[in-house]
Design a protein around this motif. Structure first.
Motif, short mmCIF file in Angstrom:
data_model
loop_
_atom_site.label_atom_id
_atom_site.label_comp_id
_atom_site.label_asym_id
_atom_site.label_seq_id
_atom_site.Cartn_x
_atom_site.Cartn_y
_atom_site.Cartn_z
N MET A 169 10.87 -5.41 -12.14
CA MET A 169 10.37 -4.03 -12.13
C MET A 169 9.67 -3.70 -13.44
SD MET A 169 13.25 -1.72 -10.14
CE MET A 169 14.74 -2.70 -10.29
N VAL A 170 10.28 -4.12 -14.56
CA VAL A 170 9.67 -3.84 -15.86
C VAL A 170 8.40 -4.65 -16.06
CG1 VAL A 170 10.01 -4.04 -18.36
CG2 VAL A 170 11.84 -3.14 -16.93
N ALA A 171 8.38 -5.87 -15.57
CA ALA A 171 7.18 -6.70 -15.67
C ALA A 171 6.01 -6.09 -14.91
CB ALA A 171 7.44 -8.11 -15.16
N SER A 172 6.31 -5.23 -13.92
CA SER A 172 5.24 -4.62 -13.10
C SER A 172 4.74 -3.29 -13.66
CB SER A 172 5.75 -4.41 -11.67
OG SER A 172 6.64 -3.30 -11.59
N VAL A 173 5.34 -2.84 -14.77
CA VAL A 173 4.96 -1.54 -15.33
C VAL A 173 3.49 -1.56 -15.78
CG1 VAL A 173 5.30 0.03 -17.30
CG2 VAL A 173 7.27 -0.84 -16.04
N LYS A 174 2.75 -0.57 -15.33
CA LYS A 174 1.35 -0.44 -15.74
C LYS A 174 0.86 0.97 -15.46
CE LYS A 174 -0.42 -2.39 -11.41
NZ LYS A 174 -1.24 -3.46 -10.81
N PRO B 135 6.71 1.56 -13.08
CA PRO B 135 6.89 0.31 -12.34
C PRO B 135 6.06 0.37 -11.05
CG PRO B 135 9.01 1.24 -12.99
CD PRO B 135 7.97 2.30 -13.24
N THR B 136 5.52 -0.75 -10.65
CA THR B 136 4.69 -0.78 -9.44
C THR B 136 5.20 -1.77 -8.40
OG1 THR B 136 3.20 -2.40 -10.47
CG2 THR B 136 2.63 -0.06 -10.70
N SER B 137 6.30 -2.47 -8.70
CA SER B 137 6.86 -3.43 -7.76
C SER B 137 8.37 -3.29 -7.76
CB SER B 137 6.46 -4.86 -8.14
OG SER B 137 6.95 -5.79 -7.20
N PHE B 138 8.97 -3.27 -6.55
CA PHE B 138 10.40 -3.03 -6.40
C PHE B 138 10.99 -4.02 -5.41
CE2 PHE B 138 10.48 1.04 -8.61
CZ PHE B 138 9.13 1.39 -8.58
N ALA B 139 12.18 -4.51 -5.72
CA ALA B 139 12.84 -5.50 -4.86
C ALA B 139 13.59 -4.80 -3.74
CB ALA B 139 13.78 -6.36 -5.68
N LEU B 140 12.85 -4.27 -2.78
CA LEU B 140 13.46 -3.56 -1.66
C LEU B 140 13.89 -4.53 -0.57
CD1 LEU B 140 10.91 -0.61 -1.29
CD2 LEU B 140 13.06 -0.62 -2.57
N ASP B 141 15.02 -4.23 0.06
CA ASP B 141 15.45 -5.03 1.19
C ASP B 141 14.50 -4.83 2.37
OD1 ASP B 141 17.60 -6.03 -0.17
OD2 ASP B 141 19.04 -4.58 0.64
N LYS B 142 14.49 -5.78 3.27
CA LYS B 142 13.61 -5.71 4.43
C LYS B 142 13.87 -4.45 5.24
CE LYS B 142 12.15 -8.38 8.48
NZ LYS B 142 12.38 -9.62 9.27
N GLY B 143 12.80 -3.75 5.58
CA GLY B 143 12.92 -2.54 6.38
C GLY B 143 13.14 -1.28 5.58
N LYS B 144 13.33 -1.39 4.26
CA LYS B 144 13.57 -0.22 3.42
C LYS B 144 12.25 0.34 2.89
CE LYS B 144 18.10 -0.01 3.48
NZ LYS B 144 18.83 1.19 3.94
N SER C 69 0.82 -1.21 0.00
CA SER C 69 0.00 0.00 0.00
C SER C 69 0.85 1.25 0.00
CB SER C 69 -0.93 -0.01 1.21
OG SER C 69 -0.19 -0.06 2.42
N SER C 70 1.96 1.25 0.73
CA SER C 70 2.84 2.42 0.77
C SER C 70 3.51 2.65 -0.57
CB SER C 70 3.89 2.26 1.87
OG SER C 70 3.29 2.19 3.14
N VAL C 71 3.95 1.58 -1.22
CA VAL C 71 4.53 1.71 -2.55
C VAL C 71 3.49 2.24 -3.51
CG1 VAL C 71 5.47 0.42 -4.51
CG2 VAL C 71 6.28 -0.07 -2.21
N SER C 72 2.27 1.74 -3.40
CA SER C 72 1.18 2.22 -4.25
C SER C 72 0.93 3.70 -4.03
CB SER C 72 -0.10 1.42 -3.96
OG SER C 72 0.07 0.06 -4.27
N ASP C 73 1.06 4.16 -2.78
CA ASP C 73 0.87 5.58 -2.49
C ASP C 73 1.93 6.42 -3.19
OD1 ASP C 73 -1.29 4.96 -0.91
OD2 ASP C 73 -0.18 5.05 0.99
N VAL C 74 3.18 5.94 -3.18
CA VAL C 74 4.26 6.66 -3.85
C VAL C 74 3.99 6.75 -5.34
CG1 VAL C 74 6.72 6.62 -4.43
CG2 VAL C 74 5.99 6.04 -2.11
#
Length: 310
Positions: free
Chosen positions: A305-310, A120-129, A99-104
């Motif tokens: 990331m590119v696969a999540s582009v929409k 892009p709508t999905s990112f491989a962020l490390d835990k806690g980032k 939800s936070s990523v979606s807000d950004v």
């Protein structure tokens, strides 16, 4: 009667002592369990980005059948300095949450001047980032967004993201440009893989053949999937296992779909000397627009990331 009272008091006293002893033992156990949990949590850190590591364990082990888990590293070397556990592969967003990523992403879209903006709508962020973003270009004909992985959430275009002294490294950038003649950019190679010489042919699985060649101290592996051309380049003396990396990319794309370019697309993976870092540039053309994502994250994370582009 006195004897009877004596027999009644003794069990009660004993029960109280036993109860007190039991509480103390429970407190010690709780403290011990708490210490153990803290220790385990402390071991779940990750080692950063880049490098030749190509594992995506949370994606269900998409390693090609029979391949070595370390087949993407240089021969004769151990794991690369940029290796990471990838607890945040596609869709994994650490503690920030989708939800936070979606807000950004929603906030970026609200500021875009280009119609029908995709991101892009999905990112491989490390835990806690947390995901942060700064818009560096924004017109009706073009835009560019830099994404960052930060410890604390900050607003879009926050000064901390662009300050020359303390700005974090760009996690990934995404841009769309409109050209009068997209073919003049030279972004997309003119590659013919219809008739690959047998000595240069590499089986990448799933019926896909790649072409391996060397030139000017570099080794290349190129293959096609639909309208997409994919290429890995590394330094010859590093003896990188390009086929091993390519097999994992092919396997990943069996379950993750890139945008279908109306014209053409190009995935360019480059390992500089030493093979411990990587630069991935993914470009695709739609009419007069060219979309491009650049990142130093491992190739499968870039593809995600590119696969999540929409």
């Amino acid at each position: 009667m006195k004897k009877q009272k004596r027999w009644v008091i003794i069990p009660v006293t004993t029960a109280v002592l036993l109860a007190l002893a039991g509480c103390g033992g429970q407190e010690n156990n709780t403290s011990q369990a708490s210490n153990t949990s803290t220790s385990i949590s402390g071991e779940q850190t990750q080692s950063g980005s880049g490098g030749a590591d190509f594992s995506n364990t949370s994606e269900g082990n998409h390693t090609a059948a029979g391949s070595d888990n370390n087949e993407n590293t240089s021969e004769g070397t151990s794991t690369s300095a940029g290796e990471k556990n990838n607890s945040g592969s596609e869709g994994s967003l650490g503690t920030q949450g989708q939800s936070s990523v979606s807000d950004v992403i929603q906030e970026i879209r609200s500021q875009m001047k280009m119609k029908d903006t995709v991101l892009p709508t999905s990112f491989a962020l490390d835990k806690g980032k947390h995901l942060a973003a700064a818009i560096s270009a924004n017109t009706s004909e073009a835009f560019k967004v830099n994404f960052y992985s930060v410890d604390q959430s900050v607003p879009i275009n926050d000064a901390s993201l662009t300050s020359s002294n303390q700005a974090p490294a760009v996690f990934a950038s995404y841009e769309v440009k409109t050209y009068k003649d997209p073919n003049s950019t030279g972004i997309f190679p003119d590659t013919n893989l219809d008739d690959i010489p047998e000595e240069m042919s590499v089986d990448l699985g799933h019926g896909i053949k790649g072409m391996a060649e060397g030139a000017a101290g570099s080794q290349y592996l190129t293959w096609k999937e639909g309208r997409w051309t994919l290429q890995i380049r590394s330094v010859s003396e590093d003896k990188m296992n390009n086929p091993g990396i390519a097999k994992k990319m092919v396997e990943y794309l069996e379950s993750h779909t890139l945008p279908a370019p109306k014209d053409k697309g190009f995935v360019n993976v480059e390992y500089p000397s030493g093979g411990k870092t990587v630069k991935v540039t993914i470009s695709w053309q739609e009419g007069k627009q060219i979309h491009q994502l650049q990142t130093n994250q491992v190739p499968n994370d870039a593809l995600g990331m590119v696969a999540s582009v929409k």
